[in-house]
Design a protein around this motif. Structure first.
Motif, PDB file in Angstrom:
ATOM      1  N   PHE A  96       0.823  -1.211   0.000  1.00  0.00           N
ATOM      2  CA  PHE A  96       0.000   0.000   0.000  1.00  0.00           C
ATOM      3  C   PHE A  96       0.858   1.264   0.000  1.00  0.00           C
ATOM      4  O   PHE A  96       0.481   2.275  -0.597  1.00  0.00           O
ATOM      5  CB  PHE A  96      -0.944   0.001   1.206  1.00  0.00           C
ATOM      6  N   THR A  97       2.017   1.213   0.656  1.00  0.00           N
ATOM      7  CA  THR A  97       2.908   2.380   0.634  1.00  0.00           C
ATOM      8  C   THR A  97       3.319   2.702  -0.797  1.00  0.00           C
ATOM      9  O   THR A  97       3.231   3.867  -1.238  1.00  0.00           O
ATOM     10  CB  THR A  97       4.167   2.127   1.492  1.00  0.00           C
ATOM     11  N   LEU A  98       3.760   1.700  -1.529  1.00  0.00           N
ATOM     12  CA  LEU A  98       4.174   1.923  -2.912  1.00  0.00           C
ATOM     13  C   LEU A  98       2.995   2.341  -3.780  1.00  0.00           C
ATOM     14  O   LEU A  98       3.129   3.254  -4.619  1.00  0.00           O
ATOM     15  CB  LEU A  98       4.810   0.649  -3.473  1.00  0.00           C
ATOM     16  N   GLU A  99       1.848   1.711  -3.596  1.00  0.00           N
ATOM     17  CA  GLU A  99       0.676   2.064  -4.394  1.00  0.00           C
ATOM     18  C   GLU A  99       0.285   3.519  -4.174  1.00  0.00           C
ATOM     19  O   GLU A  99       0.017   4.259  -5.133  1.00  0.00           O
ATOM     20  CB  GLU A  99      -0.488   1.152  -4.047  1.00  0.00           C
ATOM     21  N   TYR A 100       0.257   3.951  -2.921  1.00  0.00           N
ATOM     22  CA  TYR A 100      -0.159   5.320  -2.633  1.00  0.00           C
ATOM     23  C   TYR A 100       0.902   6.337  -3.062  1.00  0.00           C
ATOM     24  O   TYR A 100       0.558   7.459  -3.460  1.00  0.00           O
ATOM     25  CB  TYR A 100      -0.483   5.478  -1.151  1.00  0.00           C
ATOM     26  N   GLN A 101       2.170   5.956  -3.002  1.00  0.00           N
ATOM     27  CA  GLN A 101       3.218   6.834  -3.536  1.00  0.00           C
ATOM     28  C   GLN A 101       3.028   7.039  -5.032  1.00  0.00           C
ATOM     29  O   GLN A 101       3.208   8.148  -5.550  1.00  0.00           O
ATOM     30  CB  GLN A 101       4.602   6.237  -3.252  1.00  0.00           C
ATOM     31  N   GLN A 146      -2.521  14.128   3.598  1.00  0.00           N
ATOM     32  CA  GLN A 146      -3.115  13.598   4.823  1.00  0.00           C
ATOM     33  C   GLN A 146      -4.065  12.438   4.529  1.00  0.00           C
ATOM     34  O   GLN A 146      -4.143  11.483   5.305  1.00  0.00           O
ATOM     35  CB  GLN A 146      -3.849  14.711   5.563  1.00  0.00           C
ATOM     36  N   CYS A 147      -4.765  12.516   3.419  1.00  0.00           N
ATOM     37  CA  CYS A 147      -5.665  11.429   3.036  1.00  0.00           C
ATOM     38  C   CYS A 147      -4.894  10.133   2.821  1.00  0.00           C
ATOM     39  O   CYS A 147      -5.291   9.071   3.317  1.00  0.00           O
ATOM     40  CB  CYS A 147      -6.435  11.792   1.760  1.00  0.00           C
ATOM     41  N   PHE A 148      -3.789  10.211   2.100  1.00  0.00           N
ATOM     42  CA  PHE A 148      -3.000   9.006   1.845  1.00  0.00           C
ATOM     43  C   PHE A 148      -2.366   8.462   3.123  1.00  0.00           C
ATOM     44  O   PHE A 148      -2.287   7.240   3.314  1.00  0.00           O
ATOM     45  CB  PHE A 148      -1.936   9.262   0.781  1.00  0.00           C
ATOM     46  N   ARG A 149      -1.925   9.350   4.017  1.00  0.00           N
ATOM     47  CA  ARG A 149      -1.356   8.868   5.277  1.00  0.00           C
ATOM     48  C   ARG A 149      -2.426   8.194   6.129  1.00  0.00           C
ATOM     49  O   ARG A 149      -2.179   7.157   6.749  1.00  0.00           O
ATOM     50  CB  ARG A 149      -0.698  10.035   6.027  1.00  0.00           C
ATOM     51  N   LEU A 150      -3.620   8.767   6.159  1.00  0.00           N
ATOM     52  CA  LEU A 150      -4.726   8.145   6.880  1.00  0.00           C
ATOM     53  C   LEU A 150      -5.046   6.770   6.299  1.00  0.00           C
ATOM     54  O   LEU A 150      -5.201   5.782   7.035  1.00  0.00           O
ATOM     55  CB  LEU A 150      -5.967   9.041   6.798  1.00  0.00           C
ATOM     56  N   GLU A 151      -5.126   6.694   4.990  1.00  0.00           N
ATOM     57  CA  GLU A 151      -5.530   5.456   4.326  1.00  0.00           C
ATOM     58  C   GLU A 151      -4.496   4.346   4.492  1.00  0.00           C
ATOM     59  O   GLU A 151      -4.868   3.164   4.558  1.00  0.00           O
ATOM     60  CB  GLU A 151      -5.794   5.720   2.840  1.00  0.00           C
ATOM     61  N   LEU A 152      -3.228   4.684   4.565  1.00  0.00           N
ATOM     62  CA  LEU A 152      -2.218   3.643   4.704  1.00  0.00           C
ATOM     63  C   LEU A 152      -2.433   2.854   5.998  1.00  0.00           C
ATOM     64  O   LEU A 152      -2.468   1.618   5.993  1.00  0.00           O
ATOM     65  CB  LEU A 152      -0.804   4.234   4.672  1.00  0.00           C
ATOM     66  N   LEU A 169       4.722   7.190   4.937  1.00  0.00           N
ATOM     67  CA  LEU A 169       4.425   8.266   3.983  1.00  0.00           C
ATOM     68  C   LEU A 169       4.669   9.648   4.603  1.00  0.00           C
ATOM     69  O   LEU A 169       4.090  10.638   4.156  1.00  0.00           O
ATOM     70  CB  LEU A 169       2.979   8.154   3.491  1.00  0.00           C
ATOM     71  N   ALA A 170       5.514   9.693   5.609  1.00  0.00           N
ATOM     72  CA  ALA A 170       5.758  10.957   6.326  1.00  0.00           C
ATOM     73  C   ALA A 170       6.283  12.052   5.401  1.00  0.00           C
ATOM     74  O   ALA A 170       5.982  13.242   5.588  1.00  0.00           O
ATOM     75  CB  ALA A 170       6.748  10.720   7.464  1.00  0.00           C
ATOM     76  N   LYS A 171       7.069  11.665   4.380  1.00  0.00           N
ATOM     77  CA  LYS A 171       7.683  12.668   3.505  1.00  0.00           C
ATOM     78  C   LYS A 171       6.816  13.052   2.302  1.00  0.00           C
ATOM     79  O   LYS A 171       7.227  13.868   1.477  1.00  0.00           O
ATOM     80  CB  LYS A 171       9.038  12.162   3.015  1.00  0.00           C
ATOM     81  N   LEU A 172       5.646  12.462   2.225  1.00  0.00           N
ATOM     82  CA  LEU A 172       4.750  12.757   1.091  1.00  0.00           C
ATOM     83  C   LEU A 172       4.390  14.253   1.095  1.00  0.00           C
ATOM     84  O   LEU A 172       3.878  14.776   2.079  1.00  0.00           O
ATOM     85  CB  LEU A 172       3.477  11.923   1.221  1.00  0.00           C
ATOM     86  N   GLY A 173       4.694  14.928   0.011  1.00  0.00           N
ATOM     87  CA  GLY A 173       4.351  16.333  -0.115  1.00  0.00           C
ATOM     88  C   GLY A 173       5.307  17.279   0.582  1.00  0.00           C
ATOM     89  O   GLY A 173       5.068  18.487   0.608  1.00  0.00           O
TER      90      GLY A 173
END
Length: 390
Positions: free
Chosen positions: A96-101, A322-328, A385-389
């Motif tokens: 899921f981490t890779l998919e959401y990235q 934030q949506c992707f971090r929540l979903e992970l 996903l802490a570094k996302l964005g």
């Protein structure tokens, strides 16, 4: 290797720019996304993003049946059912981490990405499709977020894009997992254009003869405008052909009833209202569509309905990151709970169509279980996903 991403680069007429084409190639599974495919796609998109000669990306699926029918839930089921809880958590976290990235990269891509959504666009395929700057469907295309039928919830950014729809529509789609045809998809703004399936090659050839700007933010903005112009021109030229081929609306005729049914903050009441939508005065095709939606909701996972309800009602103000971090965290927790495993077993493995959900009804679901699923598994700084964005 049958699960891969094929790539091609078409030289433009000016001799210096190129159109990049990524084709999801897992045709036997309707182009479902394996970990291998996600790795390849993510790497390709980063390479093309940083290559100044690439001015536009076309993302498509192999064959006519599907753009992408979802994530590789069969592989997840195998891990969840045969390995330890720790191993299942590691696998789901990595996948899921890779998919959401990958999804996030598409959402924030500086260059135009055209998603050619021919055929079925579902689940994980929606994560790719909805992030594209230009979303194209063909008359036969159908999209859905059907996770309620397998004990998951509308992930891959669903917390974000379902909340961008008119109030009530996103919740209804999540609670029912119903298919939306091309006409409805454009009208509710989940897609931008409908083009004949035969227009794909013409689209690429037309892109190849455009004037493209290289570098700078202004260049990226101008190139997005160029793609808009090309798609608008092709849409105008094929308007009569599309009008003859595209399906009649199925969702739009129920729009006001759907919005009214999904009002309020009580899921049990919303569920009753959805199931009570009267379709008797509608044409047969529309009535059958609503009946399928109601049946899917009735038989779907009560836990999934609760998760979707909270996504829409409580998290509509989150940023994309934030949506992707929540979903992970939510997705990994679902993978450990057992509901998701049972849903995949019943729908895709044994195909008996009779999942044994943890709760028999929406009313009987323990709210504490839902609270726990929404609890993050990581501290903020250690989140995958802490570094996302940032």
């Amino acid at each position: 290797m049958s699960d891969n991403v094929k790539f091609e680069q078409r030289l433009c007429a000016d001799g210096s720019h190129q159109i990049a084409i990524a084709t999801l190639n897992n045709i036997g599974s309707l182009n479902a996304l394996t970990f291998n495919m996600l790795e390849q796609l993510h790497e390709l998109l980063i390479h093309w993003r940083d290559d100044p000669s690439i001015v536009c990306v076309l993302l498509e699926g192999e064959g006519e049946k599907a753009f992408c029918a979802g994530g590789d839930v069969r592989a997840m089921h195998d891990v969840m059912s045969t390995q330890t809880k720790a191993q299942a958590q590691e696998f789901c976290t990595n996948y899921f981490t890779l998919e959401y990235q990958c999804d996030y990269l598409i959402h924030t891509y500086p260059k135009p990405i055209i998603a050619w959504g021919e055929g079925i666009v579902m689940g994980g395929g929606m994560g790719l499709f909805m992030g594209a700057s230009h979303k194209v469907m063909t008359p036969s295309s159908r999209l859905a977020m059907p996770e309620v039928t397998i004990g998951l919830y509308p992930d891959v950014g669903g917390t974000w894009f379902l909340n961008q729809l008119d109030e009530g529509i996103g919740l209804f789609l999540g609670l029912t997992g119903v298919m939306v045809n091309a006409s409805d998809a454009v009208d509710i703004r989940m897609a931008d254009y409908i083009l004949p399936a035969e227009s794909r090659e013409r689209l690429i050839e037309t892109l190849q003869i455009q004037y493209w700007v290289k570098g700078s933010d202004n260049g990226a903005e101008e190139n997005h405008g160029t793609v808009n112009d090309v798609l608008s021109l092709l849409s105008e030229h094929s308007a009569n052909e599309v009008e003859d081929q595209k399906p009649s609306n199925q969702l739009i005729p129920f729009g006001s009833k759907i919005k009214k049914a999904c009002e309020g903050n009580d899921l049990s009441n919303i569920s009753r209202e959805v199931l009570a939508i009267d379709s008797s005065a509608h044409p047969e095709a529309e009535a059958k569509w609503m009946s399928r939606a109601q049946q899917s909701h009735r038989l779907g996972s009560p836990i999934s309905s609760h998760l979707c309800f909270r996504q829409i009602k409580e998290y509509q103000h989150l940023s994309l990151e934030q949506c992707f971090r929540l979903e992970l965290g939510l997705s990994v927790s679902c993978g450990l709970l057992g509901e998701f495993q049972e849903g995949v077993r019943a729908r895709l493995i044994d195909k008996d169509g009779e999942p044994v959900w943890l709760y028999k009804s929406i009313e009987s679901v323990d709210s504490g279980v839902i609270d726990d699923l929404f609890m993050s598994l990581w501290e903020e700084d250690s989140h995958p996903l802490a570094k996302l964005g940032r």
